[in-house]
Design an enzyme around this catalytic site. Sequence first.
Site, mmCIF file in Angstrom:
data_model
loop_
_atom_site.group_PDB
_atom_site.id
_atom_site.type_symbol
_atom_site.label_atom_id
_atom_site.label_comp_id
_atom_site.label_asym_id
_atom_site.label_seq_id
_atom_site.Cartn_x
_atom_site.Cartn_y
_atom_site.Cartn_z
ATOM 1 C CE1 TYR A 132 -3.921 2.198 0.507
ATOM 2 C CE2 TYR A 132 -2.685 3.173 2.311
ATOM 3 C CZ TYR A 132 -3.767 3.197 1.448
ATOM 4 O OH TYR A 132 -4.675 4.234 1.525
ATOM 5 C CD GLN A 173 -1.729 2.904 19.538
ATOM 6 O OE1 GLN A 173 -1.544 3.067 20.730
ATOM 7 N NE2 GLN A 173 -2.205 1.771 19.058
ATOM 8 N NE ARG A 197 -2.973 5.797 13.226
ATOM 9 C CZ ARG A 197 -1.924 5.328 13.883
ATOM 10 N NH1 ARG A 197 -1.313 6.097 14.761
ATOM 11 N NH2 ARG A 197 -1.478 4.107 13.669
#
Length: 319
Positions: free
Chosen positions: A151, A215, A217
């Site tokens: 990808y 984490q 985003r």
Amino acid sequence: MTRRYSSRKRILVTGGAGFLGSHLCDRLIADGHEVLCVDNFFTGDKSNIEHLAGEPRFELLRHDITFPLFVEVDEIYNLACPASPIHYQHDPVQTTKTSVHGSINMLGLAKRLKSKILQASTSEVYGDPAVHPQTEGYWGHVNPIGPRSCYDEGKRCAETLFFDYHRQHGLEIKVARIFNTYGPRMHPADGRVVSNFIVQALKGEPITLYGDGKQSRSFCYVDDLIDGLVRMMDSAAEVTGPINLGNPQEFSMAELAGQILAATGSKSKLTHAPLPEDDPRQRQPDIGKARQLLGWEPKVPLAEGIERTIAYFRGLASA
Ligand SMILES: NC(=O)c1ccc[n+]([C@@H]2O[C@H](COP(=O)([O-])OP(=O)(O)OC[C@H]3O[C@@H](n4cnc5c(N)ncnc54)[C@H](O)[C@@H]3O)[C@@H](O)[C@H]2O)c1
């Protein structure tokens, strides 16, 4: 709105039956254009566009863009490509082919037609970024041989092709680097974090946090993103991009899970699973270029977008 014939365009949307593509088709039809939606239905679904079936300005063609396509259009939005890790890793060779052969085919079409062409690129071109937030000038930190490479590197190669067609053949190109986008019509089983959490919360199943959940985003609501794509296509010829499109507001996965639990009223518990390989720790767009060149910035707050997305998934569950 039906445009006068002179301002109405015939627009090709590849991947038009997917999550973003179907919203783009809606927007272009609402703006009075004719839309040719091309899709091989790998991850897209007819239900995403069936409401457009009776619309005389909408046409659907089943086609795989890794094969050449001969049609007559004024503009091309190239969105075809599976976007979630589960789907793009299912057949990684086909994923790379879709980005590389698909781009060559669509660029060849644009060259023949002398039409503008926009590429749906991705924040994944930055890989696991060593620079934060990511500006378009950052070249990225990408593993070329890992499970996500089909990808990431496919999309990077597509960007190269777009810029080479621009330099070599004078093609008018637009490269948009899309960051995490969410909203109605996301595939319920594609493992993307917003849909995952909502589906788990609605079913009362444990919500899976990868790693420690710290984490981060940033999440852009689909209507904002589509507006950015259309503004980019309509921008002056010298605006080639790449331009980041995304919401710069950053949330940790644990915060997102908390918001979704509150909005659904779910009693789901949080569980932890190991972090997937090459999963970036942080991802946040610098959208200075989009603000300056497109007059664009996201407007829909996360809480509101999540409400609309939850309503969609509730509807699916009760259908
Ligand atoms: N949604 C996001 O957060 C996001 C983020 C970054 C980039 N993007 C990019 O935006 C585009 C659309 O993403 P999405 O989220 O709507 O994904 P999606 O999987 O819902 O849509 C992709 C569409 O492309 C179609 N497709 C796949 N391979 C094809 C082929 N070879 N020929 C024809 N059609 C093909 C699929 O059937 C599907 O309808 C993708 O190019 C993706 O890489 C999306």
